[in-house]
Design a protein around this motif. Structure first.
Motif, PDB file in Angstrom:
ATOM      1  N   ARG A  72      -8.911   7.578 -12.101  1.00 46.56           N
ATOM      2  CA  ARG A  72      -7.814   7.680 -11.132  1.00 46.56           C
ATOM      3  C   ARG A  72      -7.317   6.280 -10.801  1.00 46.56           C
ATOM      4  N   THR A  73      -6.012   6.075 -10.917  1.00 44.26           N
ATOM      5  CA  THR A  73      -5.444   4.752 -10.679  1.00 44.26           C
ATOM      6  C   THR A  73      -4.314   4.820  -9.662  1.00 44.26           C
ATOM      7  N   GLU A  74      -4.133   3.698  -8.970  1.00 45.38           N
ATOM      8  CA  GLU A  74      -3.045   3.565  -8.002  1.00 45.38           C
ATOM      9  C   GLU A  74      -2.557   2.121  -8.064  1.00 45.38           C
ATOM     10  N   VAL A  75      -1.260   1.948  -8.207  1.00 45.81           N
ATOM     11  CA  VAL A  75      -0.664   0.612  -8.228  1.00 45.81           C
ATOM     12  C   VAL A  75      -0.205   0.274  -6.826  1.00 45.81           C
ATOM     13  N   ARG A  76      -0.614  -0.899  -6.340  1.00 45.17           N
ATOM     14  CA  ARG A  76      -0.252  -1.352  -4.997  1.00 45.17           C
ATOM     15  C   ARG A  76       0.454  -2.701  -5.101  1.00 45.17           C
ATOM     16  N   THR A  77       1.492  -2.869  -4.319  1.00 43.73           N
ATOM     17  CA  THR A  77       2.193  -4.158  -4.290  1.00 43.73           C
ATOM     18  C   THR A  77       1.930  -4.902  -2.993  1.00 43.73           C
ATOM     19  N   ASP A  78       1.006  -4.396  -2.182  1.00 47.51           N
ATOM     20  CA  ASP A  78       0.654  -5.102  -0.950  1.00 47.51           C
ATOM     21  C   ASP A  78      -0.834  -5.438  -0.975  1.00 47.51           C
ATOM     22  N   ALA A  79      -1.259  -6.263  -0.025  1.00 48.41           N
ATOM     23  CA  ALA A  79      -2.642  -6.722   0.007  1.00 48.41           C
ATOM     24  C   ALA A  79      -3.509  -5.910   0.960  1.00 48.41           C
ATOM     25  N   ALA A  80      -3.028  -4.778   1.420  1.00 51.27           N
ATOM     26  CA  ALA A  80      -3.756  -4.024   2.432  1.00 51.27           C
ATOM     27  C   ALA A  80      -4.712  -2.993   1.842  1.00 51.27           C
ATOM     28  N   PHE A  81      -5.188  -3.213   0.622  1.00 53.61           N
ATOM     29  CA  PHE A  81      -6.030  -2.207  -0.004  1.00 53.61           C
ATOM     30  C   PHE A  81      -7.372  -2.026   0.704  1.00 53.61           C
ATOM     31  N   TRP A  82      -7.825  -2.989   1.492  1.00 49.50           N
ATOM     32  CA  TRP A  82      -9.066  -2.805   2.241  1.00 49.50           C
ATOM     33  C   TRP A  82      -8.931  -1.649   3.218  1.00 49.50           C
ATOM     34  N   PHE A  83      -7.728  -1.451   3.721  1.00 46.61           N
ATOM     35  CA  PHE A  83      -7.509  -0.443   4.748  1.00 46.61           C
ATOM     36  C   PHE A  83      -6.830   0.806   4.208  1.00 46.61           C
ATOM     37  N   THR A  84      -6.708   0.940   2.899  1.00 50.76           N
ATOM     38  CA  THR A  84      -6.023   2.078   2.313  1.00 50.76           C
ATOM     39  C   THR A  84      -6.957   3.281   2.305  1.00 50.76           C
ATOM     40  N   PRO A  85      -6.543   4.385   2.882  1.00 50.72           N
ATOM     41  CA  PRO A  85      -7.395   5.578   2.881  1.00 50.72           C
ATOM     42  C   PRO A  85      -7.642   6.082   1.464  1.00 50.72           C
ATOM     43  N   ALA A  86      -8.802   6.691   1.258  1.00 51.34           N
ATOM     44  CA  ALA A  86      -9.164   7.204  -0.064  1.00 51.34           C
ATOM     45  C   ALA A  86      -8.296   8.393  -0.471  1.00 51.34           C
ATOM     46  N   THR A  87      -7.807   9.150   0.506  1.00 46.43           N
ATOM     47  CA  THR A  87      -6.967  10.299   0.202  1.00 46.43           C
ATOM     48  C   THR A  87      -5.630  10.151   0.919  1.00 46.43           C
ATOM     49  N   PRO A  88      -4.547  10.636   0.315  1.00 47.09           N
ATOM     50  CA  PRO A  88      -3.240  10.461   0.929  1.00 47.09           C
ATOM     51  C   PRO A  88      -3.074  11.207   2.253  1.00 47.09           C
ATOM     52  N   ARG A  89      -3.897  12.216   2.530  1.00 47.63           N
ATOM     53  CA  ARG A  89      -3.763  12.973   3.772  1.00 47.63           C
ATOM     54  C   ARG A  89      -4.325  12.220   4.983  1.00 47.63           C
ATOM     55  N   VAL A  90      -5.091  11.162   4.731  1.00 47.97           N
ATOM     56  CA  VAL A  90      -5.663  10.374   5.823  1.00 47.97           C
ATOM     57  C   VAL A  90      -4.730   9.213   6.108  1.00 47.97           C
ATOM     58  N   ARG A  91      -4.398   9.030   7.379  1.00 48.13           N
ATOM     59  CA  ARG A  91      -3.455   7.959   7.702  1.00 48.13           C
ATOM     60  C   ARG A  91      -4.143   6.600   7.732  1.00 48.13           C
ATOM     61  N   GLN A  92      -3.358   5.579   7.484  1.00 47.14           N
ATOM     62  CA  GLN A  92      -3.832   4.205   7.491  1.00 47.14           C
ATOM     63  C   GLN A  92      -4.131   3.775   8.928  1.00 47.14           C
ATOM     64  N   PRO A  93      -5.164   2.922   9.142  1.00 46.37           N
ATOM     65  CA  PRO A  93      -5.455   2.459  10.501  1.00 46.37           C
ATOM     66  C   PRO A  93      -4.277   1.719  11.119  1.00 46.37           C
ATOM     67  N   LYS A  94      -4.239   1.729  12.431  1.00 46.27           N
ATOM     68  CA  LYS A  94      -3.181   1.011  13.155  1.00 46.27           C
ATOM     69  C   LYS A  94      -3.253  -0.469  12.811  1.00 46.27           C
ATOM     70  N   ARG A  95      -2.090  -1.119  12.778  1.00 48.92           N
ATOM     71  CA  ARG A  95      -2.020  -2.538  12.417  1.00 48.92           C
ATOM     72  C   ARG A  95      -2.860  -3.417  13.336  1.00 48.92           C
ATOM     73  N   TRP A  96      -2.900  -3.123  14.619  1.00 51.80           N
ATOM     74  CA  TRP A  96      -3.661  -3.961  15.534  1.00 51.80           C
ATOM     75  C   TRP A  96      -5.152  -3.873  15.245  1.00 51.80           C
ATOM     76  N   LYS A  97      -5.615  -2.716  14.765  1.00 56.10           N
ATOM     77  CA  LYS A  97      -7.019  -2.586  14.385  1.00 56.10           C
ATOM     78  C   LYS A  97      -7.292  -3.370  13.097  1.00 56.10           C
ATOM     79  N   GLN A  98      -6.346  -3.323  12.156  1.00 51.65           N
ATOM     80  CA  GLN A  98      -6.488  -4.118  10.939  1.00 51.65           C
ATOM     81  C   GLN A  98      -6.551  -5.599  11.286  1.00 51.65           C
ATOM     82  N   PHE A  99      -5.689  -6.015  12.225  1.00 58.12           N
ATOM     83  CA  PHE A  99      -5.668  -7.410  12.666  1.00 58.12           C
ATOM     84  C   PHE A  99      -7.024  -7.815  13.249  1.00 58.12           C
ATOM     85  N   LEU A 100      -7.583  -6.990  14.147  1.00 63.90           N
ATOM     86  CA  LEU A 100      -8.854  -7.331  14.789  1.00 63.90           C
ATOM     87  C   LEU A 100     -10.007  -7.403  13.788  1.00 63.90           C
TER      88      LEU A 100
END
Length: 180
Positions: free
Chosen positions: A92-120
């Protein structure tokens, strides 16, 4: 079309039980082949936590064209065909053009964490590393932070610690909080 933005290929493999040694050997063969392709900027393997079987390989290329040259190559296709019997669910592959892959959910139905949480979380990881590493290297080498070679070494150590050590641990530790 040539794209100047760096791109990331996130590959997810779920292993069948007991296939870890064969998979590690396969990684040892495929990684050097990928590194030979034009535009290859590096790769990381994110191993599963205890009791889990999902592996993630993160490969960066300088352009989308160079990434596609690798993904469509006969070498990659042959190596993926070799490993498929060890996989549960295929390649299974996914192409990303951003650097936020640490916070990318494993499944598309799960939302990404809030930006302020990513920042902290990112601050929690980078701040101590960016302060501790220069202090250690200054004492180890007796050099000052303004020396270019030491600055390069410090930056390389901080990035390596963040990418391969702290961020995978921290995102696992705070996974429940990040989802909330």
């Amino acid at each position: 079309m040539v794209q100047n933005k760096h791109v990331t290929l996130v590959i997810t493999h779920t292993l069948k039980p007991g296939q870890e040694a064969g998979y590690e050997a396969w990684l040892g063969r495929i990684m050097p082949v990928a590194a030979e392709f034009p535009g290859h900027l590096g790769a990381n393997v994110i191993r599963p936590g205890a009791g889990m079987s999902e592996w993630n390989i993160v490969i960066r290329f300088d352009t989308l064209d160079n990434l596609y040259a690798w993904t469509c190559s006969s070498q990659r296709k042959q190596l993926v065909t070799e490993i498929e019997p060890l996989l549960d669910g295929g390649d299974r592959t996914e192409v990303r053009t951003d650097a936020a892959f640490w916070f990318t959910p494993a499944t598309p139905r799960v939302r990404q964490p809030k930006r302020w949480k990513q920042f902290l979380i990112t601050l929690l990881v980078i701040f101590p590393s960016a302060n501790l590493v220069p202090w250690l290297t200054e004492h180890m080498f007796g050099a000052h932070r303004d020396e270019v070679w030491l600055n390069l070494l410090n930056n390389a150590c901080v990035v390596a610690l963040v990418v391969w050590f702290w961020m995978p641990i921290t995102t696992r530790l705070f996974a429940r909080w990040l989802k909330g």
